[in-house]
Design an enzyme around this catalytic site. Structure first.
Site, PDB file in Angstrom:
ATOM      1  CE  LYS A 155      -1.922   2.678   3.025  1.00 31.35           C
ATOM      2  NZ  LYS A 155      -1.931   3.911   2.223  1.00 31.35           N
ATOM      3  N   GLY A 208       6.410   4.741   8.727  1.00 37.74           N
ATOM      4  CA  GLY A 208       5.571   5.929   8.860  1.00 37.74           C
ATOM      5  C   GLY A 208       5.726   6.530  10.240  1.00 37.74           C
ATOM      6  CB  SER A 209       3.576   8.833  12.129  1.00 40.80           C
ATOM      7  OG  SER A 209       2.368   8.111  12.073  1.00 40.80           O
ATOM      8  CB  THR A 210       6.310   7.103  16.498  1.00 44.11           C
ATOM      9  OG1 THR A 210       7.630   7.227  15.935  1.00 44.11           O
ATOM     10  CG2 THR A 210       6.399   6.279  17.766  1.00 44.11           C
ATOM     11  N   GLY A 213       2.414   3.592  13.770  1.00 43.78           N
ATOM     12  CA  GLY A 213       3.197   2.362  13.909  1.00 43.78           C
ATOM     13  C   GLY A 213       2.820   1.590  15.165  1.00 43.78           C
ATOM     14  CB  CYS A 264      12.935   8.390   9.024  1.00 45.10           C
ATOM     15  SG  CYS A 264      13.494   7.321   7.723  1.00 45.10           S
ATOM     16  CD  GLU A 361      10.082  12.316  12.204  1.00 45.44           C
ATOM     17  OE1 GLU A 361       8.970  11.824  12.467  1.00 45.44           O
ATOM     18  OE2 GLU A 361      10.952  11.723  11.542  1.00 45.44           O
TER      19      GLU A 361
HETATM   20  O1  TXE Z   1       2.361   9.008   8.265  1.00 45.49           O
HETATM   21  P1  TXE Z   1       1.363   7.862   8.623  1.00 45.49           P
HETATM   22  P2  TXE Z   1       2.085  10.282   7.352  1.00 45.49           P
HETATM   23  C1  TXE Z   1       6.140  10.963  10.203  1.00 45.49           C
HETATM   24  C2  TXE Z   1       6.405  12.401   9.982  1.00 45.49           C
HETATM   25  C3  TXE Z   1       5.159  12.868   9.281  1.00 45.49           C
HETATM   26  C4  TXE Z   1       4.118  12.061   9.998  1.00 45.49           C
HETATM   27  C5  TXE Z   1       2.855  11.836   9.257  1.00 45.49           C
HETATM   28  O2  TXE Z   1       6.596  13.048  11.187  1.00 45.49           O
HETATM   29  O3  TXE Z   1       4.933  14.224   9.406  1.00 45.49           O
HETATM   30  O4  TXE Z   1       4.754  10.830  10.235  1.00 45.49           O
HETATM   31  O5  TXE Z   1       3.108  11.269   7.976  1.00 45.49           O
HETATM   32  C6  TXE Z   1      -0.678   4.337   6.374  1.00 45.49           C
HETATM   33  N1  TXE Z   1      -3.316   1.434   9.672  1.00 45.49           N
HETATM   34  N2  TXE Z   1       6.683  10.125   9.184  1.00 45.49           N
HETATM   35  O6  TXE Z   1       0.727  10.847   7.506  1.00 45.49           O
HETATM   36  O7  TXE Z   1       0.022   8.447   8.848  1.00 45.49           O
HETATM   37  C7  TXE Z   1      -0.725   5.587   5.507  1.00 45.49           C
HETATM   38  O8  TXE Z   1      -1.787   5.527   4.580  1.00 45.49           O
HETATM   39  C8  TXE Z   1      -2.459   1.064   8.704  1.00 45.49           C
HETATM   40  C9  TXE Z   1       7.926   9.543   9.493  1.00 45.49           C
HETATM   41  O9  TXE Z   1       2.415   9.874   6.000  1.00 45.49           O
HETATM   42  O10 TXE Z   1       2.023   7.070   9.670  1.00 45.49           O
HETATM   43  C10 TXE Z   1       0.647   5.535   4.858  1.00 45.49           C
HETATM   44  O11 TXE Z   1       0.634   4.609   3.781  1.00 45.49           O
HETATM   45  N3  TXE Z   1      -1.839   1.954   7.909  1.00 45.49           N
HETATM   46  C11 TXE Z   1       8.320   8.498   8.556  1.00 45.49           C
HETATM   47  C12 TXE Z   1       1.536   5.022   5.993  1.00 45.49           C
HETATM   48  O12 TXE Z   1       0.640   4.325   6.870  1.00 45.49           O
HETATM   49  C13 TXE Z   1      -2.084   3.246   8.107  1.00 45.49           C
HETATM   50  C14 TXE Z   1       7.850   8.533   7.178  1.00 45.49           C
HETATM   51  C15 TXE Z   1       2.234   6.129   6.802  1.00 45.49           C
HETATM   52  O13 TXE Z   1       1.254   7.019   7.265  1.00 45.49           O
HETATM   53  C16 TXE Z   1      -2.982   3.701   9.095  1.00 45.49           C
HETATM   54  C17 TXE Z   1       6.586   9.173   7.016  1.00 45.49           C
HETATM   55  C18 TXE Z   1      -3.597   2.727   9.903  1.00 45.49           C
HETATM   56  N4  TXE Z   1      -4.440   3.051  10.880  1.00 45.49           N
HETATM   57  C19 TXE Z   1       6.048   9.922   8.011  1.00 45.49           C
HETATM   58  N5  TXE Z   1      -3.025   5.052   9.062  1.00 45.49           N
HETATM   59  C20 TXE Z   1       9.781   8.196   8.575  1.00 45.49           C
HETATM   60  N6  TXE Z   1      10.369   8.341   9.735  1.00 45.49           N
HETATM   61  O14 TXE Z   1      10.361   7.808   7.593  1.00 45.49           O
HETATM   62  C21 TXE Z   1      -2.195   5.442   8.080  1.00 45.49           C
HETATM   63  N7  TXE Z   1      -1.628   4.362   7.482  1.00 45.49           N
END
Ligand code: TXE
Length: 459
Positions: A155, A208-210, A213, A264, A361
């Site tokens: 995804k 993605g976000s903590t 995660g 990240c 962050e």
């Molecule tokens: O992350 P999300 P976002 C951090 C960074 C950024 C913030 C938000 O601080 O500003 O996260 O970014 C999917 N169940 N990082 O909104 O929401 C979502 O569709 C399963 C750090 O992009 O965590 C996307 O495909 N999946 C980081 C992915 O998860 C879900 C990189 C990441 O989304 C979901 C990116 C759920 N409930 C953002 N909700 C790094 N450190 O590299 C969302 N997703």
């Protein structure tokens, strides 16, 4: 929720295209196809799986320019970086193409027989990718997962699905079996959650976000499903007085402003030994002023826009009340071609310990600079965050480099450089930065379970 979402070019704020959102039923159909494709894939001769991945790598290589241009359009990555990212996908595929023939088990001495272990694939692996590095992060999951004999459903983030969708097409063009590697665009709460809850998805990889995660890990725990997490970071760039200060200052902008800080591994805190703090800032200022921000399609550009208007407001919020030392440049509304893009000038903030900007962050082109007193203080300050992903140490003292590298709680450190990612070395974070490791020699094994078989030999 609407049936489609619109993909936006962050450099112009103009729409590119609409993409259909997958439903739970669509995910279930994709997983059913993956289950059947995986059965046939796992029993192929190891050399045949290796050949198929090499063929995929060759097709990606032949499309590097197309993929790179698509990333410029969808993510605003500078063209030079986007070409590197697309080539990296081919390299990751080539590297893990070596794995099917090297996934050796063990033969363990036991009484009364022969005991051997096998690395068995999980089955179907679900990979959830963020928007910051859409191609590379996807490949860190799908290449080793496929190499180990799994099928993959992937995804992409809603903001940046285009290169992942194209990689899905290229896999078929390269001859990978239908259903083995499927890209399923849609929302996290629907598609991502279904990867977590679907009984036939046997492992989840999330970047993605903590906060998300943690939810993904909790969902996987309920299903007793292994999960790899690559999460946020607040990495320190630690500069000692005995370092090559010119080199440390010249390289510091690239270490945090690359990909507009949406990385990240961004070294978003620069910790400088107090005795050289003023001198370092004097050297840093021209380096930041010289950081080229603009049209990502231009060959000379080093930094493009932020990914979205809402993300730009979040990043700007971090500057409320902050002590800004100096800023670089960015296109403005006076520029007719790029004025509507989500631009944000690189910003250097002088911070105090405990400030939000020194611990949280930002995920944008903002760096906090803080002084430290001695080696022990540097380690303490570097560890003064919930995160532990990356970091850099600048010193000419070898013993100190070793001591500080061992003292900083981060998964990926580099001395007198800012390197974080090489496909042949492990990558991942400690503390709130994640669980598990990607890349490196062992990644394919992480997509397998060990099976032990005992053969009785007693007559
Ligand atoms: O992350 P999300 P976002 C951090 C960074 C950024 C913030 C938000 O601080 O500003 O996260 O970014 C999917 N169940 N990082 O909104 O929401 C979502 O569709 C399963 C750090 O992009 O965590 C996307 O495909 N999946 C980081 C992915 O998860 C879900 C990189 C990441 O989304 C979901 C990116 C759920 N409930 C953002 N909700 C790094 N450190 O590299 C969302 N997703």
């Amino acid at each position: 929720m609407t049936a489609t979402f619109t993909v936006i070019n962050p450099s112009t704020a103009q729409p590119i295209c609409d993409i259909t959102r997958a439903s739970v039923e669509d995910v279930d159909s994709a997983v059913a196809r993956a289950v059947s494709a995986q059965r046939a894939w796992a029993v192929l001769a190891p050399g045949a799986r290796a050949d198929a991945l090499r063929a995929f790598a060759r097709v990606v290589e032949a499309h590097v320019e197309e993929l790179a241009q698509l990333e410029v359009l969808n993510s605003g990555h500078p063209i030079g970086s986007a070409r590197w990212e697309a080539s990296h996908v081919a390299q990751v595929l080539n590297f893990y193409a070596g794995a099917p023939e090297r996934l050796s088990g063990q033969q363990i001495p036991v009484a009364g027989g022969l005991d051997v272990t096998f690395h068995e694939p999980y089955g179907v692996v679900g990979i959830i990718v963020p928007w910051n590095f859409p191609m590379t992060i996807a490949s860190w999951g799908f290449a080793p997962a496929l190499a180990a004999g799994n099928a993959v459903v992937l995804k992409p983030a809603e903001l940046t699905p285009l290169t992942a969708i194209r990689l899905g097409d290229l896999a078929l063009e390269a001859g990978l079996p239908e259903g083995l590697f499927q890209v399923v665009p849609g929302s996290g709460s629907v598609v991502g959650q279904r990867f977590v809850s679907h009984p036939d998805v046997r492992k989840v990889v999330f970047t993605g976000s903590t906060s998300v995660g943690i939810d993904v890990a909790a969902g996987c725990a309920r299903e007793l499903k292994p999960v790899t997490l690559e999460l946020g970071g607040k990495s320190a760039n630690v500069v000692f007085a005995d370092a090559d200060l010119e080199k440390a200052a010249a390289s510091a902008p690239g270490a945090v402003f690359d990909n507009a800080g949406q990385d990240c591994c961004a070294r978003s805190r620069i910790l400088v030994e107090r005795s050289v703090y003023d001198r370092f800032l004097e050297l840093l200022e021209p380096a930041v002023a010289g950081w080229r921000v603009g049209d990502p399609a231009d060959e000379g550009t080093e930094m493009g826009p932020l990914i979205s208007a809402s993300h730009r407001s979040t990043v700007a919020g971090f500057l409320d009340g902050a002590n800004v030392a100096f800023r670089g440049s960015a296109p403005s509304s006076a520029d007719p071609a790029l004025g509507d893009g989500f631009w944000f000038a690189p910003t250097v903030v002088l911070a105090d310990r405990g400030d939000r900007i020194a611990r949280d962050e930002v995920f944008g082109p903002v760096v906090a600079v803080l002084p430290f007193d001695d080696e022990a203080d540097a380690i303490r300050l570097a560890n003064d965050t919930i995160y532990g992903l990356a970091g850099s140490i600048w010193t000419e003292n070898l013993g100190r480099a070793v001591r500080v590298a061992r003292g900083v709680k981060s998964g990926v450190l580099s001395v007198n450089s800012h390197s974080s990612v090489r496909y042949s070395t492990p990558f991942g974070g400690m503390k709130a930065s994640g669980l598990g490791r990607e890349l490196g020699p062992d990644a394919a094994e992480h997509f397998t379970e060990t099976k032990n078989v005992f053969f009785a030999t007693d007559a």
